[in-house]
Scaffold this motif. Structure first.
Motif, PDB file in Angstrom:
ATOM      1  N   TRP A  44       0.840  -1.207   0.000  1.00 20.18           N
ATOM      2  CA  TRP A  44       0.000   0.000   0.000  1.00 20.18           C
ATOM      3  C   TRP A  44       0.875   1.258   0.000  1.00 20.18           C
ATOM      4  CZ3 TRP A  44      -4.658  -0.770   3.891  1.00 20.18           C
ATOM      5  CH2 TRP A  44      -5.484  -1.780   3.401  1.00 20.18           C
TER       6      TRP A  44
ATOM      7  N   GLY B 113     -10.600  -3.490  -1.321  1.00 17.12           N
ATOM      8  CA  GLY B 113     -10.001  -3.613  -2.643  1.00 17.12           C
ATOM      9  C   GLY B 113     -10.540  -2.586  -3.613  1.00 17.12           C
ATOM     10  N   ARG B 114     -11.866  -2.366  -3.582  1.00 22.66           N
ATOM     11  CA  ARG B 114     -12.462  -1.402  -4.509  1.00 22.66           C
ATOM     12  C   ARG B 114     -12.025   0.019  -4.198  1.00 22.66           C
ATOM     13  NH1 ARG B 114     -17.004  -4.624  -3.440  1.00 22.66           N
ATOM     14  NH2 ARG B 114     -17.930  -2.998  -2.126  1.00 22.66           N
TER      15      ARG B 114
ATOM     16  N   GLY C 190      -8.352   0.355  -5.221  1.00 23.77           N
ATOM     17  CA  GLY C 190      -8.240   0.379  -6.675  1.00 23.77           C
ATOM     18  C   GLY C 190      -8.687   1.696  -7.263  1.00 23.77           C
ATOM     19  N   ALA C 191      -9.817   2.223  -6.762  1.00 22.32           N
ATOM     20  CA  ALA C 191     -10.320   3.493  -7.287  1.00 22.32           C
ATOM     21  C   ALA C 191      -9.350   4.636  -7.004  1.00 22.32           C
ATOM     22  CB  ALA C 191     -11.689   3.801  -6.676  1.00 22.32           C
TER      23      ALA C 191
ATOM     24  N   GLY D 126      -6.126   4.323  -6.508  1.00 24.17           N
ATOM     25  CA  GLY D 126      -4.932   4.114  -7.314  1.00 24.17           C
ATOM     26  C   GLY D 126      -5.127   4.524  -8.762  1.00 24.17           C
ATOM     27  N   ILE D 127      -6.278   4.212  -9.344  1.00 25.19           N
ATOM     28  CA  ILE D 127      -6.554   4.594 -10.736  1.00 25.19           C
ATOM     29  C   ILE D 127      -6.618   6.113 -10.867  1.00 25.19           C
ATOM     30  CG2 ILE D 127      -8.313   4.541 -12.548  1.00 25.19           C
ATOM     31  CD1 ILE D 127      -8.929   1.664 -11.644  1.00 25.19           C
TER      32      ILE D 127
END
Length: 534
Positions: A123, A357-358, A361-362, A364-365
């Protein structure tokens, strides 16, 4: 059977970490060659590295043929080596910064994996490498990211050694790596490569009541011997060659620059706070949730991590906030501990949430898209006109041609035009003028003081140029598009190309030509650029 299984497990373990760090390196490097060099820093440092490769003198860094001792040579060595392998272009010039960023990310990841857990390590590394500030810094050809990587490796290895020594585990290898990284930091940017990580470890040890352990590490003589063996030879060689080296490099470039106020980029004391919070979005938003009720903690060993990371970040920010002169990149060594604090905050907030995770991920994107956008913004805002200036088809500067830069040094042009040696810089070189401002003129004048003969060859007056241009050989003159205001003799040369800011003239001299060949007439098309443009 009992020994084969651990061997396979160890191989798989190493492959997993190596694959992760390989992806980190690919991410940091993939856009490094997509934008032109930014003035003045990238043009300066890439130009010095290219000159080192071109001349074959890998010992003395040179700016326009003059000894350039603003900083030590590690960046130039790495960039010149990259240019030798990959060719002379922007990506190769930025290889040292990419390597510095990767070293910082790998050091943070390895330390957190050893002293926290794998989830926190990943992370923090993700937050670090997708912070727009860090990502653009990894692709900026100057010394800041390289020394940030060395500082990060020094702190991480020293903190690892301290914990291992305290727990009666093997510690000498980690401490040796810390001293080696500090030596590279000295070769990257001077004393801050040693002073900053040393200050972090000492203050952390005092606050954590580990002063006795830190003292034992500090007096470990094999480490100091290793540091001197790596960093010492270059500094000794320069002092033996130039008697003024110590005073200029250590006293002027370190202590006077830190204490004086006569340098560029003066900013208030609080400057780096908004820089860190704003340029590391969206990850810094997680710091606002730090004081929420914590979720499940990482599995092991994180009780002392927040203190280390806060001390690390605080020492770096305070150190660079004290001088009046502040550049954004100075504070890059504070980003790894900031990323670790972000990861700790995320662990406290998300815990074992099924949405973890979601959310990760969001974020990070969004951060990755901001990184790419930041590279595009840097290309738009930082591209100087001289890096865009190209000679017409069929024209190029040949070996033996004389090149004159008029009343300014264009850092990027030797790199982009692939010039074959130093150029003449025609300007006012009186000491009162040359030392009046912290700019290209002062850099070249200071460099020339180390070699007076080279200074007289490359730093000349504007009025002396017509007599040198007239006669055998071709001369190119690069200057502002209104150069006729300070050098009316350019109107006697052929105008080759121009834009709104820069113009290029050429004169093909002949044997027997009078020394006043440029006086009293202008060749066709040689109107001032602004008139020709209209």
């Amino acid at each position: 059977m009992s020994t084969a299984a651990p061997a396979r497990g160890t191989a798989s373990w190493w492959k997993g970490h190596a694959a992760f760090l390989l992806m980190v390196g690919m991410w940091l490097a993939w856009t490094a060659g997509l934008r032109p060099l930014t003035a003045p820093d990238e043009g300066r440092y890439a130009g010095v590295a290219r000159a080192m490769l071109q001349s074959g003198d890998w010992l003395v860094p040179r700016l326009d043929g003059l000894p350039f001792f603003h900083k030590p040579p590690l960046f130039y060595w790495l960039a010149a080596a990259a240019m030798q392998v990959f060719g002379v272009h922007e990506w190769a010039a930025r290889v040292p910064s990419v390597l510095g960023a990767w070293l910082a990310a790998a050091s943070l990841y390895t330390f957190l994996r050893r002293h926290a857990d794998l989830r926190l390590a990943r992370w923090a590394t993700l937050a670090l490498c997708t912070s727009p500030f860090f990502f653009v810094g990894a692709q900026f050809a100057n010394l800041d990211m390289l020394v940030a990587g060395c500082i990060t490796a020094t702190v991480a290895c020293a903190a690892d050694a301290l914990r291992c020594l305290e727990e009666d585990r093997p510690w000498r290898s980690a401490l040796a790596l810390a001293f080696a990284a500090a030596a590279l930091g000295l070769l990257a940017k001077g004393l801050i490569g040693l002073v900053l990580p040393g200050g972090v470890i000492v203050l952390w040890a005092l606050l954590a009541r580990r002063a006795r352990v830190a003292l034992r590490m500090a007096v470990w003589w094999p480490g100091w011997l290793l540091l001197i063996a790596i960093a010492g030879p270059w500094f000794v060689a320069m002092q033996l060659r130039y008697a003024e080296f110590f005073d200029y490099f250590v006293i002027t470039q370190h202590f006077r620059r830190f204490a004086d106020s006569g340098f560029n980029n003066e900013h208030p004391l609080w400057f780096y706070g908004p820089v860190l919070l704003g340029l590391c979005l969206p990850w810094t938003l997680w710091l606002l949730l730090w004081w929420r009720k914590p979720g499940p903690a990482p599995t092991r060993g994180t009780s002392g991590l927040p203190l280390l990371m806060l001390v690390w970040m605080g020492v770096v920010v305070v150190f660079f906030s004290l001088p009046r002169s502040k550049l954004v990149g100075y504070v890059l060594p504070a980003l790894p501990p900031l990323a670790a604090l972000v990861a700790l905050g995320m662990a406290r907030v998300l815990g074992a949430s099924p949405r973890r995770g979601r959310v990760l991920g969001a974020t990070g994107i969004a951060a990755a898209l901001m990184c790419v956008g930041a590279v595009g913004l840097a290309a738009h805002l930082g591209t100087p006109p001289d890096s865009r200036l190209r000679l017409p088809a069929g024209q190029s500067v040949q070996p033996g041609d004389r090149v004159v830069m008029l009343d300014r040094y264009y850092y990027e042009l030797p790199f982009y035009w692939q010039l074959h040696g130093p150029v003449v810089v025609a300007a006012d070189w009186r000491p009162a003028v040359a030392q009046a401002s912290d700019n290209w003129r002062k850099e070249l004048a200071d460099a020339g003081d180390f070699e007076p003969a080279a200074k007289s060859a490359w730093l000349q007056s504007i009025d002396a140029q017509p007599a040198r241009i007239c006669g055998p050989g071709r001369t190119w003159v690069i200057g502002p598009s209104n150069a006729q205001l300070v050098a009316p003799w350019v109107l006697g040369m052929q105008l080759v190309t121009f834009d709104a800011e820069i113009a290029v003239w050429r004169h093909d001299g002949r044997a027997g030509e009078a020394v006043d060949c440029l006086a009293g007439h202008a060749t066709p098309g040689a109107l001032p650029a602004w008139q020709g443009a209209s």
